[in-house]
Design an enzyme around this catalytic site. Structure first.
Site, PDB file in Angstrom:
ATOM      1  N   TYR A 151      76.829 113.983  55.505  1.00  0.00           N
ATOM      2  CA  TYR A 151      77.212 114.323  54.136  1.00  0.00           C
ATOM      3  C   TYR A 151      76.328 113.575  53.149  1.00  0.00           C
ATOM      4  O   TYR A 151      76.122 112.378  53.310  1.00  0.00           O
ATOM      5  CB  TYR A 151      78.667 113.923  53.881  1.00  0.00           C
ATOM      6  CG  TYR A 151      79.675 114.675  54.712  1.00  0.00           C
ATOM      7  CD1 TYR A 151      79.840 114.396  56.070  1.00  0.00           C
ATOM      8  CD2 TYR A 151      80.486 115.643  54.149  1.00  0.00           C
ATOM      9  CE1 TYR A 151      80.768 115.079  56.830  1.00  0.00           C
ATOM     10  CE2 TYR A 151      81.421 116.331  54.909  1.00  0.00           C
ATOM     11  CZ  TYR A 151      81.561 116.049  56.247  1.00  0.00           C
ATOM     12  OH  TYR A 151      82.477 116.734  57.006  1.00  0.00           O
ATOM     13  N   HIS A 190      80.371 118.512  50.416  1.00  0.00           N
ATOM     14  CA  HIS A 190      80.221 119.238  51.672  1.00  0.00           C
ATOM     15  C   HIS A 190      79.113 118.611  52.495  1.00  0.00           C
ATOM     16  O   HIS A 190      78.202 117.994  51.955  1.00  0.00           O
ATOM     17  CB  HIS A 190      79.846 120.696  51.398  1.00  0.00           C
ATOM     18  CG  HIS A 190      80.949 121.486  50.766  1.00  0.00           C
ATOM     19  ND1 HIS A 190      82.077 121.852  51.455  1.00  0.00           N
ATOM     20  CD2 HIS A 190      81.092 121.966  49.510  1.00  0.00           C
ATOM     21  CE1 HIS A 190      82.875 122.532  50.648  1.00  0.00           C
ATOM     22  NE2 HIS A 190      82.311 122.613  49.459  1.00  0.00           N
ATOM     23  N   LYS A 205      74.803 124.822  55.776  1.00  0.00           N
ATOM     24  CA  LYS A 205      74.328 123.581  56.364  1.00  0.00           C
ATOM     25  C   LYS A 205      73.080 123.893  57.171  1.00  0.00           C
ATOM     26  O   LYS A 205      72.893 125.013  57.622  1.00  0.00           O
ATOM     27  CB  LYS A 205      75.386 122.993  57.300  1.00  0.00           C
ATOM     28  CG  LYS A 205      76.745 122.778  56.645  1.00  0.00           C
ATOM     29  CD  LYS A 205      77.752 122.285  57.643  1.00  0.00           C
ATOM     30  CE  LYS A 205      79.181 122.421  57.183  1.00  0.00           C
ATOM     31  NZ  LYS A 205      79.460 122.138  55.800  1.00  0.00           N
TER      32      LYS A 205
END
Lengths: 179, 355, 261, 386
Positions: C175, C183, C214
């Site tokens: 993170y 997020h 991601k």
């Protein structure tokens, strides 16, 4: 070993085939952008499942016909650290260079003429194994080939039914795309 | 209505013709006569019928040591249609699934491209992605402080729009023939398992060597696809799984996009999404080898998330591999030396299983 | 083992119980999170709202890599809670005097608990007061020099918060800020430099990651004889976080779906 | 043609798709500032909004500080209970159990076990669970020290046979499930004996006969077709009356079938044995007569344990009863398995639950129905003739 080139025609008919010529191994050979002429399926390194000019042609064609890329060319790049690719017997990896129809990241900038930046594409077989060392070796070889290390490349993973999936490999940490 | 259309287009689950017996109504003499004709004479006449076979070409690449199969593909339009419509075999080399490249390209190259009829799933995706991209570009502008509202359409334009609706490329010249029609540059490419299934199990396709034009026989093809004849050769292990699911009526397609080996469709892609994602794992008689090859939970968790995220159930398909195989076995005997065993894996959410 | 109650009081105590690492002390939890961007995972029941598994309470569980890095950096020490509590918990199996014990308990309960009208309330403290026994650094040494530790350390030094990654099929999630507010950016996979992974893993993780904004981050320690390459390849292009020295013994790549194909 | 709009399997993997209903989803922790809402209302607050990355702005900083403060305040809450629901006990380390002295409140409906003299004993996971939620006061065996949460972990965690087991136990308990150790919890525990089928021998003989007959038929067919075995395609352009018959002919790959498979329980090895039996919350639950559990849970440690081999899953399944009865659809059976078991996979405090289901696709016929319906409409299609 001199790689053998098999030329097949476009609409495949059984007997219009088979003429062997030898591939050019100049430092930056251009195969031209004409897909019709470009149907030569090279047979350079069949034992090496990782990188193979046969796949490079298919990936290039896929980028051209399916994804409408432009200025596509195939490059044989001398590997600086060949020990990362033990099966590569001519010491070269095959990459595709081309321009996407539009920039691939909204944060990317355009070239001066307004066209999207060129991208390096590394064609590999989906079933092959990869390692950090191989990535370093590819970036290192590209740095030597064009004088500067690219920040990223695309890996094109080719499966025998012609499925190609494209993934970005960025050197170092980048902020992920926000979708 | 829609369903019936699909049923009409995709009429059979395999490219094999089936002649069903008509319904028999005993007190109707015409029905009886027709039934007897179907029962007795059709099989008799069947022997004289010349059936159309499909043709595929195999590309090899060769080094000083041996040859390897590079691709097996079908080139004729008719054969492509047949294979796709009857069982969803193969993949258009320039399409995501069924070969629609010529159609798409002709449309794209038509100067007056104002029409909006949707012909291929790729177009739907393209549209969705274009809309998405537009939004992203807009958002980027907002973040850079150029505009304040991402919905502001004035400032939002994709690169294509900025470059003046440029829909053709220099490269597109090569796509047309002398009459200006788009050339058929797309083929229907088969996985090796599909090709072998069509050639061996269904005996419906003739595969020719693309260089020599020679017909490739089934045993020769098998030799090319599994040159080392090791019992756990990835071709044969995958073929066992492919054949297993096909023989139980599933439509089996490549699952690489989801990080799995196969997707199982109850009927086929146009009808519904695949319900299962299959991972093939060889299983040895030596249990210590199986212990060594065990995957970790991170792996299964990741695959399950990808597969579960698109509402499919993950299947671990273990293939019991014989200790040794012999070239003198028939293909059938060879296949019978393997055994398939399945485990399904799904995410379980406690709070949803309480009541 | 040494008694360290007084001379190292400023070191963050990490409890070692049955092979796992925990923080029971709220002050330790604060310091780990605020000063060392180590969040850990809350694993206990939250007494105020015990009938749910969304908001959890103390203790905080730490990964061995976290414990090891904190010890290596000299900000924490490992307390062996087993030996620390041994004397307090011990009982002579052959001489159990339950009656006396009950009497003592009654005494404690009537004295130690506060009375609110007719209802008496009983409280369990989070921490014990008995002396702490710290374990030497070697107790965490087993994780040093593993690919997991290398990648953990690399990201931690760049300011990332790192949590276990099983739910996304990766070793860690990284993170850019406190996971309470941000997020994660990466699904993290630590690898040996020459260690092979399958491209199907790349496809799966890349697809999974891109779908949830991601990237799949793969990294590993580079052996000494290869490090000179990195220096050249990184020169003028190093992306740095928090102004740290460019480290040339680690290489990382971020993988994302290309958006087409 | 709308169906072609179906973006063949390109369903995007976004957090919104199929995941959002999942309250305990992902890495995304809840916003602690909303925790205060729980006290008043019974429902859980929605997930808080999270940002992409720190921007360094004052409001950013402020939000973070608030969230942290809310969390720290919650974590600092006291573990306490009143005399109305007082539970107290003594921990006996050598017995790995706690003896209950005072047992008030509702917990003992599903927790604890009374011995012959009526004394209730608690297992270590039950002790930690009660102490952790503030419902129990625990003392050492001498009675001279109250055991803190820290000491409770130090005393009891090892006796739970792995922290991962405690985590799974507590996770399910908190959600209201009734959780009991299974007989196979300990390494020495006995395997459950599932009903012994009488027909075992008959089935074996039948299977043998079928196999023999089958190979005879294959041989006969090959002989008739005058095929050299190694060249033999299967369908060979014969006349087929239905796809069903084609499929039957194609079914040559042996598969592990559940019909007539060996039902005697095999011995399982940790961790692949059932640790906990789990029941859905029900007021009528009786510890003495719990009935068949709704779920069986195996607990593994993601770090130490890998996935089971088929031999290990097979042994595990052999100890389980059949889950689906004959009324279930083939779809259900394939998705959930004839038998299934839940695996709680624990990665340093994060738990993922998955189910492993024992299936065999070969036993389920999915093609009959639609093949038949298709044929009735299109049996006259003669597309394939030259």
């Amino acid at each position: 070993m001199e790689p053998r080139l098999t030329v097949a025609s476009d609409t495949v008919t059984p007997r219009s085939t088979a003429s062997a010529t030898s591939a050019s191994t100049k430092s930056r050979p251009s195969f031209g952008s004409d897909v019709v002429k470009d149907r030569a399926y090279n047979a350079a390194n069949p034992r090496n499942n990782l990188i193979n000019s046969d796949i490079a042609y298919r990936v290039k064609q896929n980028l051209d016909l399916h994804h409408l890329w432009t200025d596509l060319s195939i490059h044989r790049v001398e590997v600086v650290s060949p020990e990362a690719f033990p099966l590569l017997d001519d010491g070269q990896i095959v990459l595709v260079l081309g321009r996407p129809p539009d920039k691939l990241y909204s944060s990317d900038s355009y070239d001066q003429d307004g066209s999207p930046k060129e991208e390096w594409i590394l064609p590999v077989r989906t079933e092959s194994k990869w390692s950090l060392k191989r990535w370093v070796s590819v970036f290192e070889s590209l740095a030597a080939y064009q004088g500067v290390r690219p920040d990223r490349m695309l890996m094109a993973m080719y499966t025998e039914d012609s499925t190609v999936v494209y993934y970005f490999v960025h050197w170092g940490l980048i902020n992920p795309r926000k979708n | 209505m829609k369903k019936r259309n699909l049923n009409a287009i995709y009429h059979s689950p395999l490219p094999v013709e089936v002649v069903a017996l008509p319904p028999l109504v005993p007190h109707n003499p015409i029905s009886v006569a027709y039934y007897v004709y179907q029962l007795v004479f059709v099989p008799f006449l069947w022997g004289f019928k010349r059936r159309r076979r499909l043709t595929a070409y195999m590309e090899l690449y060769t080094d000083s040591v041996s040859s390897y199969v590079s691709s097996i593909a079908v080139g004729s339009y008719e054969d492509m249609q047949e294979l796709w419509k009857a069982g969803f075999f193969g993949k258009g080399t320039q399409s995501r699934s069924d070969p629609t490249w010529v159609l798409r390209t002709s449309k794209r190259l038509q100067e007056a491209s104002g029409e909006t009829e949707i012909v291929a799933p790729e177009e739907v995706t393209a549209r969705r992605r274009a809309a998405r991209k537009k939004f992203k570009n807009a958002r980027a502008l907002v973040e850079q402080g150029v505009v304040s509202n991402p919905a502001d359409p004035e400032k939002v334009e994709t690169n294509e729009e900025r470059r003046g609706q440029k829909l053709t490329r220099a490269e597109d010249m090569a796509l047309r023939d002398s009459e200006g029609k788009v050339r058929q540059l797309e083929k229907l490419q088969l996985t090796f398992q599909e090709a072998f299934f069509l050639a061996y199990a269904l005996d419906i396709i003739d595969i020719y060597d693309g260089r020599t034009g020679d017909l490739v026989t089934v045993p020769y093809l098998l030799g090319l696809l599994m040159p080392d004849w090791s019992p756990d050769n990835s071709f044969i292990v995958n073929y066992v799984v492919y054949h297993h699911y096909r023989s139980h009526g599933w439509c089996v397609r490549n699952g690489v996009k989801f990080g799995v080996d196969y997707l199982l469709y109850k009927r086929g892609p146009p009808f519904s999404h695949a319900e299962f994602g299959v991972i093939v794992i060889p299983l040895y008689s030596d249990e210590s080898k199986n212990q060594l090859m065990r995957r970790d939970w991170y792996w299964s968790s990741g695959v399950n998330r990808v597969v579960g995220g698109v509402k499919k159930t993950m299947v671990l398909c273990y293939v019991k591999v014989p200790d040794c195989i012999d070239k003198w076995h028939s293909v059938e005997e060879l296949l019978k030396m393997y055994e398939v065993r399945e485990v399904v894996l799904r995410r379980w959410i406690p709070s949803r299983n309480r009541d | 083992m040494q008694m360290v109650e007084n001379d190292a009081a400023d070191l963050i105590p990490i409890s070692f119980i049955d092979g796992e690492y925990f923080a029971f002390d709220i002050e330790a939890v604060k310091r780990l999170r605020n000063d060392h961007h180590v969040a850990g995972i809350l694993v206990g029941t939250l007494p105020q709202v015990p009938q749910q598994s969304t908001f959890l309470g103390l203790p905080v569980q730490l990964m061995p890599e976290e414990a090891a890095l904190l010890v290596q950096k000299g900000v924490a020490r490992i307390i062996d809670e087993g030996s620390r509590h041994e004397a307090m918990l011990a009982v002579d199996e052959n001489d159990i005097d339950e009656a006396t014990a009950k009497l003592k308990i009654n005494e404690v309960e009537s004295a130690g608990s506060e009375s609110q009208g007719q209802l008496v309330s009983f409280t369990t403290p989070a921490l014990s007061t008995v002396n702490r026994v710290a374990l030497p650094e070697s107790s965490v040494g087993a994780v040093y020099d593993t690919p997991r530790f290398d990648v953990y350390k690399y990201l931690h030094e760049r300011g990332y918060f790192i949590l276990p990654g099983l739910r996304f099929g990766s070793q860690f999630l990284a993170y850019p800020g406190d996971p309470l507010r941000y997020h994660s950016h990466y699904l993290v996979r630590g690898l040996g430099y020459g260690e092979e992974f399958s491209l199907l893993e790349l496809v799966g993780s890349g697809r999974l990651g891109t779908g949830v904004k991601k990237a799949w981050m793969v990294g590993g320690h580079v052996p000494e004889d290869e490090q000179h390459k990195l220096a050249t390849l990184n020169s003028s292009k190093t992306i740095e976080r928090e102004g740290s020295e460019p480290i040339e013994d680690f290489v990382s790549f971020c993988v994302e779906w290309a958006g087409f194909g | 043609m709308d169906d072609l709009d179906n973006d063949y399997d390109e369903v995007p993997v976004t957090p919104g798709q199929g995941e959002q209903e999942n309250a305990e989803s992902d890495d995304e922790q809840q916003d602690w500032r909303m925790l205060a809402a729980i006290g008043s209302k019974k429902s859980l607050p929605k997930r808080g909004e999270k940002e992409y990355e720190p921007t360094g702005s004052a409001s950013d900083r402020n939000n973070l500080d608030e969230s942290r403060q809310a969390m720290y305040t919650a974590l600092n809450g006291e573990r306490q209970h009143t005399s109305k629901v007082h539970i107290s006990g003594i921990w006996y380390p050598h017995l790995r159990k706690a003896k209950v002295l005072v047992a008030r409140g509702p917990h003992f409906k599903s927790i604890g076990k009374a011995d012959s003299s009526g004394v209730i004993w608690l297992l270590p996971e039950e002790v930690i669970y009660l102490v952790e939620r503030g419902s129990m006061s625990l003392y050492n065996a001498r009675g001279d020290a109250k055991i803190s949460l820290q000491a409770c972990y130090a005393a009891c965690l090892g006796a739970c046979q792995g922290q991962e087991r405690y985590l799974v136990y507590a996770y399910l308990k908190r959600l209201g499930f009734i959780v009991q150790r299974a007989t196979t919890f300990d390494e020495s525990g006995e395997e459950r004996i599932v009903q012994k089928p009488d027909s075992c021998r008959i089935q074996r003989i039948w299977k043998f006969l079928v196999q023999k007959f089958d190979s005879f038929c294959t041989g006969l067919r090959l002989a008739i077709a005058r095929k050299i075995p190694s060249f033999g395609p299967i369908i060979c352009g014969g006349l087929w009356r239905s796809y069903d018959s084609i499929y039957k002919e194609l079914q040559i790959i042996p598969f592990y079938s559940h019909r007539g498979s060996d039902l005697t329980p095999k011995s399982t090895v940790a961790p692949f044995r059932v640790a906990y039996n789990v029941w859905k919350p029900r007021p009528s639950f009786k510890k003495s007569n719990p009935g068949e559990p709704d779920f069986r849970v195996v607990v593994v440690n993601a770090q130490k344990d890998k996935m089971p081999t088929p031999a290990q899953t097979g042994a595990l399944f052999s100890t389980l009863p059949v889950f689906h009865d004959s009324t279930s659809t083939s779809q259900q059976r394939l998705r959930e398995g004839y038998k299934n078991v839940i695996i709680g996979v624990v990665d340093y405090g994060i738990i993922s639950f998955i189910t492993l289901g024992d299936v065999s696709f070969g036993d389920e016929h999915i093609y009959d129905r639609h093949a038949a319906s298709r044929l009735s409409k299109h049996h006259t299609t003669k597309k394939r003739q030259a």
